[in-house]
Design a protein around this motif. Structure first.
Motif, PDB file in Angstrom:
ATOM      1  N   CYS A  62      42.123  44.583  36.930  1.00 10.93           N
ATOM      2  CA  CYS A  62      42.617  45.839  37.370  1.00 10.93           C
ATOM      3  C   CYS A  62      43.117  45.975  38.868  1.00 10.93           C
ATOM      4  O   CYS A  62      43.945  46.822  39.198  1.00 10.93           O
ATOM      5  CB  CYS A  62      41.546  46.995  37.054  1.00 10.93           C
ATOM      6  N   HIS A  63      42.298  45.322  39.679  1.00  8.53           N
ATOM      7  CA  HIS A  63      42.729  45.533  41.140  1.00  8.53           C
ATOM      8  C   HIS A  63      44.021  44.771  41.459  1.00  8.53           C
ATOM      9  O   HIS A  63      44.514  44.886  42.463  1.00  8.53           O
ATOM     10  CB  HIS A  63      41.780  45.011  42.068  1.00  8.53           C
ATOM     11  N   PHE A  64      44.806  43.924  40.325  1.00  7.90           N
ATOM     12  CA  PHE A  64      45.932  43.277  40.719  1.00  7.90           C
ATOM     13  C   PHE A  64      46.980  43.769  39.464  1.00  7.90           C
ATOM     14  O   PHE A  64      47.981  43.392  39.528  1.00  7.90           O
ATOM     15  CB  PHE A  64      45.776  41.836  40.378  1.00  7.90           C
ATOM     16  N   SER A  65      46.605  44.849  38.689  1.00 10.63           N
ATOM     17  CA  SER A  65      47.415  45.376  37.738  1.00 10.63           C
ATOM     18  C   SER A  65      47.104  46.530  37.453  1.00 10.63           C
ATOM     19  O   SER A  65      46.372  47.133  38.081  1.00 10.63           O
ATOM     20  CB  SER A  65      47.500  44.400  36.400  1.00 10.63           C
ATOM     21  N   THR A  66      47.864  47.584  36.646  1.00 11.09           N
ATOM     22  CA  THR A  66      47.406  48.704  35.839  1.00 11.09           C
ATOM     23  C   THR A  66      46.310  48.580  34.994  1.00 11.09           C
ATOM     24  O   THR A  66      46.229  47.709  34.169  1.00 11.09           O
ATOM     25  CB  THR A  66      48.595  49.082  35.577  1.00 11.09           C
ATOM     26  N   ILE A  77      42.835  36.645  42.013  1.00  7.96           N
ATOM     27  CA  ILE A  77      41.694  37.120  41.239  1.00  7.96           C
ATOM     28  C   ILE A  77      40.783  36.428  41.033  1.00  7.96           C
ATOM     29  O   ILE A  77      39.407  36.987  41.241  1.00  7.96           O
ATOM     30  CB  ILE A  77      42.311  37.522  39.849  1.00  7.96           C
ATOM     31  N   THR A  78      40.753  35.014  41.065  1.00  3.75           N
ATOM     32  CA  THR A  78      39.561  34.231  41.157  1.00  3.75           C
ATOM     33  C   THR A  78      38.799  34.380  42.430  1.00  3.75           C
ATOM     34  O   THR A  78      37.426  34.197  42.473  1.00  3.75           O
ATOM     35  CB  THR A  78      39.997  32.778  40.716  1.00  3.75           C
ATOM     36  N   GLN A  79      39.565  34.706  43.500  1.00  2.54           N
ATOM     37  CA  GLN A  79      38.665  34.574  44.822  1.00  2.54           C
ATOM     38  C   GLN A  79      37.966  35.948  44.886  1.00  2.54           C
ATOM     39  O   GLN A  79      36.852  35.921  45.444  1.00  2.54           O
ATOM     40  CB  GLN A  79      39.738  34.721  46.067  1.00  2.54           C
ATOM     41  N   LEU A  80      38.539  37.143  44.025  1.00  3.57           N
ATOM     42  CA  LEU A  80      37.733  38.283  44.142  1.00  3.57           C
ATOM     43  C   LEU A  80      36.621  38.064  43.450  1.00  3.57           C
ATOM     44  O   LEU A  80      35.374  38.516  43.764  1.00  3.57           O
ATOM     45  CB  LEU A  80      38.626  39.549  43.582  1.00  3.57           C
ATOM     46  N   LEU A  81      36.769  37.324  42.263  1.00  2.34           N
ATOM     47  CA  LEU A  81      35.465  36.910  41.393  1.00  2.34           C
ATOM     48  C   LEU A  81      34.535  36.124  41.943  1.00  2.34           C
ATOM     49  O   LEU A  81      33.232  36.484  41.956  1.00  2.34           O
ATOM     50  CB  LEU A  81      36.030  36.270  39.952  1.00  2.34           C
ATOM     51  N   ASP A  82      35.119  35.034  42.705  1.00  2.03           N
ATOM     52  CA  ASP A  82      34.008  34.198  43.654  1.00  2.03           C
ATOM     53  C   ASP A  82      33.118  35.085  44.518  1.00  2.03           C
ATOM     54  O   ASP A  82      32.019  34.767  44.555  1.00  2.03           O
ATOM     55  CB  ASP A  82      34.976  33.206  44.502  1.00  2.03           C
ATOM     56  N   LEU A  83      33.755  36.007  45.327  1.00  2.85           N
ATOM     57  CA  LEU A  83      33.250  36.894  46.296  1.00  2.85           C
ATOM     58  C   LEU A  83      32.132  37.781  45.639  1.00  2.85           C
ATOM     59  O   LEU A  83      30.938  37.842  45.874  1.00  2.85           O
ATOM     60  CB  LEU A  83      34.116  37.662  47.140  1.00  2.85           C
TER      61      LEU A  83
END
Length: 416
Positions: free
Chosen positions: A315-319, A288-294
């Protein structure tokens, strides 16, 4: 480890110190002796080139904006956990607070604090304090319009380089995100900042953040060293004073990392466990932090509150049911950010899964908190191409622009 000199971070070409005069000698900044009988120069509060006539147009300081405060006001219907109460400016005389207008905090948090009962504090008070910071720390998505010589890709290059420096010195993710916040908020208080100053501003923001967050922050000469001679200790010290004054010493925002850690901990929390001891999965957390970094590389990032950014990434890793439980956010408030993040998430899915890295002198249970760096500029280029290809996605101002990759930690560009 110089940043890309051809785009945003060339060696400094002018003075920052509002009191001490500086000059360039043999490619370096040196101090000039000043006659003590000469009058003191006027203090400068913005980074602007010296002109023959002072500019009549001045940026309104952030403190002049009307501020708001969240107060607990649980209605009987349970429709809203709080109200926004307009607060007076500091320079005004105190008045009866009952006369202020009240605003419903619509489309955001619609339930009470998701934080479980704490033995050391009121969970409601902690939650309200975090929400108040969302209002206190203002982020301007369009601040680059005030800087004629800057482009969104220059900001992306600078932040990518700061993440690289953070990994080299084993700095925490919170430190890197504080530096991003300080840099963006400082730039929103300035106008016509030259691109040659970006590296100095970025490394100064990281220097300030490390002193706040790290137990053993790197020394100032180490921050000067990584700029490969572009900035020296005096540059960083003087820019630090200027940045702190512009930010009015407001240095404690709730970053997306702090929101994400809260959400992840609430989701993983079990009965009778210490809330301060991480219970979430480190492997999922670093994804999730890599998504935030990008996403941070794109300036459209500033169009969303930090709590919403963390929730959208979650949300992209859970419901959404889980996200709603841990954040109290409505789908209407999260959905635009989730859609905006989709091209970034699709880009990461095509890449190798991030793994926990080993860092010297970092305990195994703290490795997930250390900032890491990958080829974010290339990933950003791919994500922005997906934004162009998918009409429903909100486009970034830099979408489709060619990004220049900064040099690695051990190499320098042979051609500017």
């Amino acid at each position: 480890m110089p940043c890309d000199a051809s785009t945003c971070c060339a060696p400094q070409s002018r003075a920052i110190n509002p009191v001490i005069n500086m000059s360039r000698r043999s490619g370096r900044i040196t101090l000039q002796t000043r006659d003590s009988n000469m009058p003191e120069p006027a203090t400068r509060t913005t980074l602007k080139r010296r002109k023959s006539e002072p500019s009549k147009k001045k940026l309104q300081p952030g403190a002049k904006r009307q501020s708001y405060e969240i107060q607990k006001c649980w209605s009987e219907e349970g429709a809203t956990p709080c109200v926004l109460v307009e607060t007076p400016h500091k320079e005004l005389e105190p008045v009866d607070p009952s006369g202020f207008r009240q605003y419903r905090f619509r489309n955001l948090f619609i339930k009470a604090s998701p934080i479980p009962r704490l033995s050391w504090a009121s969970s409601d008070d902690v939650w309200i304090s975090m929400l108040n910071k969302e209002l206190k720390y203002f982020h301007d998505q369009s601040y680059l319009q005030r800087h004629a010589s800057l482009q969104p890709k220059m900001r992306a290059i600078l932040l990518d380089w700061l993440l690289e420096v953070s990994e080299v010195y084993s700095l925490h993710r919170q430190t890197a995100y504080l530096a991003q916040d300080f840099f963006d908020r400082f730039m929103s208080t300035q106008e016509d900042v030259n691109k040659e100053l970006l590296q100095l501003l970025g490394i100064t923001a990281l220097f300030i953040a490390s002193k706040i967050e790290e137990i053993y922050p790197p020394k100032i000469f180490e921050f000067a060293y990584v700029t490969d001679g572009a900035c020296d200790i005096w540059d960083i010290q003087q820019t630090e004073l200027l940045m702190l004054k512009a930010l009015e010493w407001n240095l404690c925002p709730e970053t997306p990392i702090s929101w994400l850690k809260l959400y992840a901990q609430v989701e993983a929390q079990k009965d009778e466990e210490n809330f301060l001891v991480p219970q979430f999965c480190p492997e999922t957390y670093i994804k999730i932090t890599q998504l935030l970094d990008l996403c941070m590389m794109d300036i459209d990032w500033l169009g969303y509150s930090y709590s919403v950014l963390a929730a959208a990434a979650f949300c992209h890793f859970s419901t959404f049911e889980v996200v709603h439980k841990v954040s109290g956010l409505t789908w209407e408030s999260v959905a635009p950010c989730v859609r905006w993040m989709t091209p970034f998430m699709d880009t990461l899915r095509a890449e190798a899964t991030p793994q926990l890295k080993d860092f010297p002198k970092v305990k195994a249970d703290d490795r997930h908190n250390i900032q890491t760096h990958v080829s974010y500029l290339e990933l950003l280029r791919k994500a922005q191409k997906r934004q162009v290809d998918v009409p429903d996605c909100q486009l970034s101002p830099a979408a489709g622009a060619a990004l220049l990759t900064p040099p690695s930690s051990t190499e320098k560009l042979t051609n500017p």
